[in-house]
Design an enzyme around this catalytic site. Structure first.
Site, PDB file in Angstrom:
ATOM      1  N   ARG A 194      34.401  49.791  20.203  1.00  0.00           N
ATOM      2  CA  ARG A 194      34.990  49.745  21.384  1.00  0.00           C
ATOM      3  C   ARG A 194      34.255  48.535  22.112  1.00  0.00           C
ATOM      4  O   ARG A 194      34.477  47.495  22.110  1.00  0.00           O
ATOM      5  CB  ARG A 194      35.099  51.052  21.960  1.00  0.00           C
ATOM      6  N   ASP A 195      32.799  48.937  22.498  1.00  0.00           N
ATOM      7  CA  ASP A 195      32.368  48.125  23.361  1.00  0.00           C
ATOM      8  C   ASP A 195      31.649  46.667  22.612  1.00  0.00           C
ATOM      9  O   ASP A 195      31.670  45.750  22.936  1.00  0.00           O
ATOM     10  CB  ASP A 195      30.601  48.775  23.832  1.00  0.00           C
TER      11      ASP A 195
ATOM     12  N   HIS B 266      22.299  47.811  27.197  1.00  0.00           N
ATOM     13  CA  HIS B 266      22.439  47.018  26.778  1.00  0.00           C
ATOM     14  C   HIS B 266      21.031  46.077  26.602  1.00  0.00           C
ATOM     15  O   HIS B 266      20.235  46.452  27.299  1.00  0.00           O
ATOM     16  CB  HIS B 266      23.418  45.983  27.577  1.00  0.00           C
TER      17      HIS B 266
ATOM     18  N   CYS C  57      30.455  43.007  28.092  1.00  0.00           N
ATOM     19  CA  CYS C  57      31.680  43.396  28.859  1.00  0.00           C
ATOM     20  C   CYS C  57      32.347  41.859  29.184  1.00  0.00           C
ATOM     21  O   CYS C  57      31.437  41.121  29.738  1.00  0.00           O
ATOM     22  CB  CYS C  57      31.427  44.209  30.114  1.00  0.00           C
TER      23      CYS C  57
ATOM     24  N   ASN D 261      24.860  45.814  23.117  1.00  0.00           N
ATOM     25  CA  ASN D 261      24.368  47.215  23.142  1.00  0.00           C
ATOM     26  C   ASN D 261      23.119  47.272  22.140  1.00  0.00           C
ATOM     27  O   ASN D 261      22.778  46.459  21.377  1.00  0.00           O
ATOM     28  CB  ASN D 261      25.013  48.378  22.541  1.00  0.00           C
TER      29      ASN D 261
HETATM   30  N1  COA Z   1      47.118  50.238  29.237  1.00  0.00           N
HETATM   31  C1  COA Z   1      48.081  49.182  29.200  1.00  0.00           C
HETATM   32  N2  COA Z   1      48.659  48.517  30.157  1.00  0.00           N
HETATM   33  C2  COA Z   1      48.257  48.980  31.517  1.00  0.00           C
HETATM   34  C3  COA Z   1      47.316  49.845  31.715  1.00  0.00           C
HETATM   35  C4  COA Z   1      46.708  50.486  30.632  1.00  0.00           C
HETATM   36  N3  COA Z   1      45.734  51.614  30.808  1.00  0.00           N
HETATM   37  N4  COA Z   1      46.970  49.874  33.039  1.00  0.00           N
HETATM   38  C5  COA Z   1      47.893  49.081  33.551  1.00  0.00           C
HETATM   39  N5  COA Z   1      48.711  48.120  32.641  1.00  0.00           N
HETATM   40  C6  COA Z   1      49.261  47.140  32.807  1.00  0.00           C
HETATM   41  C7  COA Z   1      50.652  47.393  33.788  1.00  0.00           C
HETATM   42  O1  COA Z   1      51.727  48.220  32.988  1.00  0.00           O
HETATM   43  C8  COA Z   1      51.064  46.240  34.254  1.00  0.00           C
HETATM   44  O2  COA Z   1      51.882  45.575  33.398  1.00  0.00           O
HETATM   45  P1  COA Z   1      53.126  44.750  33.896  1.00  0.00           P
HETATM   46  O3  COA Z   1      52.262  43.356  34.533  1.00  0.00           O
HETATM   47  O4  COA Z   1      53.549  44.240  32.403  1.00  0.00           O
HETATM   48  O5  COA Z   1      53.769  45.377  34.506  1.00  0.00           O
HETATM   49  C9  COA Z   1      49.889  45.507  34.364  1.00  0.00           C
HETATM   50  O6  COA Z   1      48.886  46.220  33.481  1.00  0.00           O
HETATM   51  C10 COA Z   1      48.897  45.520  35.886  1.00  0.00           C
HETATM   52  O7  COA Z   1      49.106  46.733  36.295  1.00  0.00           O
HETATM   53  P2  COA Z   1      48.188  47.428  37.381  1.00  0.00           P
HETATM   54  O8  COA Z   1      48.569  49.013  37.515  1.00  0.00           O
HETATM   55  O9  COA Z   1      48.428  46.688  38.542  1.00  0.00           O
HETATM   56  O10 COA Z   1      46.828  47.177  37.091  1.00  0.00           O
HETATM   57  P3  COA Z   1      45.719  46.275  37.353  1.00  0.00           P
HETATM   58  O11 COA Z   1      46.147  44.835  37.286  1.00  0.00           O
HETATM   59  O12 COA Z   1      45.171  46.567  38.818  1.00  0.00           O
HETATM   60  O13 COA Z   1      44.531  46.366  36.419  1.00  0.00           O
HETATM   61  C11 COA Z   1      43.404  47.970  35.003  1.00  0.00           C
HETATM   62  C12 COA Z   1      43.988  47.553  36.236  1.00  0.00           C
HETATM   63  C13 COA Z   1      42.346  48.951  34.771  1.00  0.00           C
HETATM   64  C14 COA Z   1      44.579  48.260  34.066  1.00  0.00           C
HETATM   65  C15 COA Z   1      42.922  46.605  34.181  1.00  0.00           C
HETATM   66  O14 COA Z   1      41.829  46.045  35.158  1.00  0.00           O
HETATM   67  C16 COA Z   1      42.101  46.713  32.889  1.00  0.00           C
HETATM   68  O15 COA Z   1      42.659  46.921  31.913  1.00  0.00           O
HETATM   69  N6  COA Z   1      40.579  46.570  32.945  1.00  0.00           N
HETATM   70  C17 COA Z   1      40.142  46.604  31.776  1.00  0.00           C
HETATM   71  C18 COA Z   1      38.593  46.792  31.957  1.00  0.00           C
HETATM   72  C19 COA Z   1      37.763  46.910  30.605  1.00  0.00           C
HETATM   73  O16 COA Z   1      38.356  47.644  29.982  1.00  0.00           O
HETATM   74  N7  COA Z   1      36.559  46.654  30.791  1.00  0.00           N
HETATM   75  C20 COA Z   1      35.783  46.841  29.832  1.00  0.00           C
HETATM   76  C21 COA Z   1      35.208  48.106  29.635  1.00  0.00           C
HETATM   77  S1  COA Z   1      34.315  48.830  31.061  1.00  0.00           S
HETATM   78 ZN    ZN Z   2      28.722  48.612  27.637  1.00  0.00          ZN
END
Ligand code: COA
Ligand code: ZN
Length: 302
Positions: free
Chosen positions: A13-14, A207, A238, A247
């Site tokens: 994952r990470d 990390h 990230c 990491n």
């Molecule tokens: N899985 C899949 N799709 C997702 C989702 C999830 N958990 N959460 C939201 N979405 C989709 C929504 O369905 C929407 O899709 P659409 O535009 O086709 O309708 C879109 O993403 C935006 O949704 P929204 O609720 O407004 O989310 P957001 O834009 O505020 O994003 C997160 C929030 C958390 C989903 C997003 O920032 C994210 O995935 N970040 C990843 C961070 C990460 O993994 N970092 C590394 C590890 S810490």
């Molecule tokens: Zn990390």
């Protein structure tokens, strides 16, 4: 009596979420199987986040569906919101790891949330996880420093940990997402979190961005922490943290701990073969020390 330290492998994952290489689902599954062969029994095997935010994790549902469930490994799914938690539950994750953020700057860029938003989201979503009967852990990201806002207060970290405990998390990981912790910070934050969240197990996520990774593992183990995140090959980082690097490498951590007499249950020779295999699949050098030097006195280079 030998003290046991449990390694949570976060490479699938990470590790892979920020690597320039795009592994196929088959290659991810082979990575996971090889890690299991080496003795890994708990790992972050995917993230149920937005595929446009982290394209490298877009196939996590397929990865989870195709896991070899005959093995005793507990597969952790990362999730940050309700949609992610529902997807992780339907993928039959063994555990859910939620991400809290300890900094505004990182929080907004990583997941569109302030620290308090992330704690509120956890409080709202935790019942779903409890109803599904799954263990819940929470990683507090940027718990030692935020790449955009700078210093993060230990009081805020401890406060988030207390909220995670109230939400029913059984384990909290302090995440040094950008590799700025020192061993002394580790001791201080572990003590503060223990005071505010005395009922949770602690886990640490380091990390090695600035070379303090193994020293921080030492400080955590010395402070009584029994669970350490690490990634095979030292890959990872990230996508929302500038200049993020990997990491602490699983093989480096296992070598240090086993040589000091701790038990990890991991076969260093098999792990080193996995690191070598991974380097070939990624198509670029990995950063672990052990992959260059081999173990000592056993587990020389494969
Ligand atoms: N899985 C899949 N799709 C997702 C989702 C999830 N958990 N959460 C939201 N979405 C989709 C929504 O369905 C929407 O899709 P659409 O535009 O086709 O309708 C879109 O993403 C935006 O949704 P929204 O609720 O407004 O989310 P957001 O834009 O505020 O994003 C997160 C929030 C958390 C989903 C997003 O920032 C994210 O995935 N970040 C990843 C961070 C990460 O993994 N970092 C590394 C590890 S810490
Ligand atoms: Zn990390």
């Amino acid at each position: 009596m030998t003290r046991r330290i449990d390694i949570v492998e976060v490479g699938p994952r990470d590790g892979l979420q920020n690597d320039p290489a795009q592994l196929s689902t088959d290659q991810k599954l082979e990575f996971i199987e090889r890690l299991e062969e080496a003795g890994i029994r708990r790992m972050e095997s995917g993230a149920f986040v937005s595929p446009s935010a982290v394209p490298k994790m877009a196939d996590s549902l397929d990865v989870f569906r195709r896991l070899n469930r005959a093995r005793p490994t507990r597969h952790i799914a990362l999730a940050l919101n309700e949609k992610g938690i529902r997807r992780a539950i339907s993928a039959q994750a063994d555990e859910i790891n939620f991400v809290l953020v300890a900094g505004e700057g990182f929080g907004h860029r990583n997941q569109g949330m302030s620290p308090q938003d992330s704690a509120d989201m956890l409080a709202r979503c935790a019942p779903l996880i409890h109803e599904a009967g799954l263990p819940l852990s929470a990683t507090i990201a940027v718990a030692f420093g935020d790449p955009y806002d700078g210093e993060v207060s230990p009081t805020l970290v401890a406060n988030l940990a207390a909220q995670a405990q109230r939400a029913g998390a059984s384990e909290i990981a302090l995440g040094d997402t950008i590799g700025v912790a020192t061993p002394w910070d580790v001791r201080e934050r572990v003590e503060r979190v223990r005071l505010e969240a005395p009922d949770v197990y602690l886990r640490m996520h380091f990390h090695n961005t600035r070379g303090t990774g193994l020293a921080n593992v030492f400080a955590a183990v010395d402070a009584g922490v029994d669970v350490i995140d690490a990634s095979c090959g030292g890959i990872g980082g990230c996508p929302f943290a500038p200049a993020a690097t990997g990491n602490v490498a699983t093989e480096d951590v296992v070598y240090m701990l086993e040589r000091a007499g701790y038990e990890t249950g991991i076969d260093l020779s098999v792990l080193l073969q996995t690191a070598r295999w991974l380097e070939g699949v990624l198509g670029h050098p990995i950063s672990s020390s052990l992959s260059r030097a081999g173990g000592f006195p056993n587990a020389a280079l494969p």
